[in-house]
Write an enzyme that holds these catalytic residues in place. Sequence first.
Site, mmCIF file in Angstrom:
data_model
loop_
_atom_site.group_PDB
_atom_site.id
_atom_site.type_symbol
_atom_site.label_atom_id
_atom_site.label_comp_id
_atom_site.label_asym_id
_atom_site.label_seq_id
_atom_site.Cartn_x
_atom_site.Cartn_y
_atom_site.Cartn_z
ATOM 1 N N ARG A 174 -17.471 52.928 43.477
ATOM 2 C CA ARG A 174 -18.563 52.582 44.688
ATOM 3 C C ARG A 174 -17.791 51.975 45.717
ATOM 4 N NH1 ARG A 174 -23.531 53.551 43.104
ATOM 5 N NH2 ARG A 174 -24.239 52.085 44.507
ATOM 6 N N GLN A 208 -28.775 40.988 49.910
ATOM 7 C CA GLN A 208 -28.406 41.155 48.674
ATOM 8 C C GLN A 208 -27.286 42.358 48.579
ATOM 9 O OE1 GLN A 208 -32.621 41.213 47.992
ATOM 10 N NE2 GLN A 208 -32.209 40.106 45.916
ATOM 11 N N HIS A 217 -24.715 38.280 47.327
ATOM 12 C CA HIS A 217 -24.077 38.934 45.913
ATOM 13 C C HIS A 217 -22.761 39.562 46.357
ATOM 14 C CE1 HIS A 217 -28.529 39.652 44.626
ATOM 15 N NE2 HIS A 217 -27.974 38.397 44.415
ATOM 16 N N CYS A 238 -9.430 36.852 43.756
ATOM 17 C CA CYS A 238 -8.260 36.386 42.763
ATOM 18 C C CYS A 238 -8.758 35.345 41.880
ATOM 19 C CB CYS A 238 -6.980 36.125 43.517
ATOM 20 S SG CYS A 238 -5.809 35.424 42.373
ATOM 21 N N CYS A 284 -2.205 39.894 43.662
ATOM 22 C CA CYS A 284 -2.791 39.008 44.712
ATOM 23 C C CYS A 284 -2.162 38.885 46.050
ATOM 24 C CB CYS A 284 -3.455 37.840 43.919
ATOM 25 S SG CYS A 284 -3.891 36.527 45.516
ATOM 26 N N SER A 293 -37.309 44.088 46.185
ATOM 27 C CA SER A 293 -38.710 44.584 45.574
ATOM 28 C C SER A 293 -39.298 42.909 45.006
ATOM 29 C CB SER A 293 -38.148 44.756 43.982
ATOM 30 O OG SER A 293 -37.258 43.990 43.401
ATOM 31 N N GLU A 317 -43.119 50.065 49.606
ATOM 32 C CA GLU A 317 -44.269 49.877 49.122
ATOM 33 C C GLU A 317 -44.539 48.667 48.660
ATOM 34 O OE1 GLU A 317 -42.093 51.118 44.893
ATOM 35 O OE2 GLU A 317 -43.247 52.454 45.901
ATOM 36 N N ALA A 361 -37.712 51.728 55.690
ATOM 37 C CA ALA A 361 -36.909 50.543 56.745
ATOM 38 C C ALA A 361 -36.643 51.229 58.114
ATOM 39 C CB ALA A 361 -35.833 50.109 55.837
HETATM 40 ZN ZN ZN Z 1 -4.134 34.852 43.903
#
Ligand code: ZN
Length: 232
Positions: free
Chosen positions: A59, A91, A109, A117, A136, A177, A203, A219
């Site tokens: 992603r 979001q 989100h 970390c 990290c 939604s 919608e 949109a």
């Molecule tokens: Zn760390």
Amino acid sequence: MGKYRNIVILTGAGVSAESGIDTFRSAGGLWENHRVEDVATPQAFVRDPDLVHRFYDMRRAAIQEKLPNPAHDALAELDARWTGDLLIVTQNVDDLHERAGARRVLHMHGEHLKAWCTSCDLRSPWRTTLIERPPCPVCQARTLRPDVVWFGEMPYRMGEIYAALRSADLFVSIGTSGAVYPAAGFVRDARELGAQTLELNLERSQGSRWFHESRLGPASEVVPVWVEEVLA
Ligand SMILES: [Zn+2]
């Protein structure tokens, strides 16, 4: 700028959809053929961290190929020109609002392009993969996870969001939604506190009845029209 001074805008999947970013919801509960509970819960991360990392690595790579659309551009223009308070609560975990130029953005989100970390609590910008368990940058622990709020976890910065809702005189919900709490409840909170409420959505949604006004359409079409209006 007419009758409004302080605006809170909630954006959801419908704003990014036209940039080619899909979601669990739009995909009928599946994302790249993965079920929500297999990749987007703390339990999944404990059970099969490689699967979760692989999924989020994919992603993270994918969103970097996408581009902001006219809805992102219009909101960025509003942010640049609006002299009152304005907060874009999103979001969405992509960075398309920022890439369009918006600055007053709050990611409730989390963000695909950050790693968190869990040893030292630092959040770092992250564009590459996590599956190989890189250290990290600060504490060197190999305990980085996607900085994305999973199902069953608490959204970020709720105190700031409610503070903004309290002083808002206009609340606008775009491309969401109205089904997922706590965001689904923002309209009622804003309205009880006296704000005008407007929904821009593809919608009618589960939450439509709570808004003073709903405007339906993609949109990329309805957002630029509304921004032009509010800036007039
Ligand atoms: Zn760390």
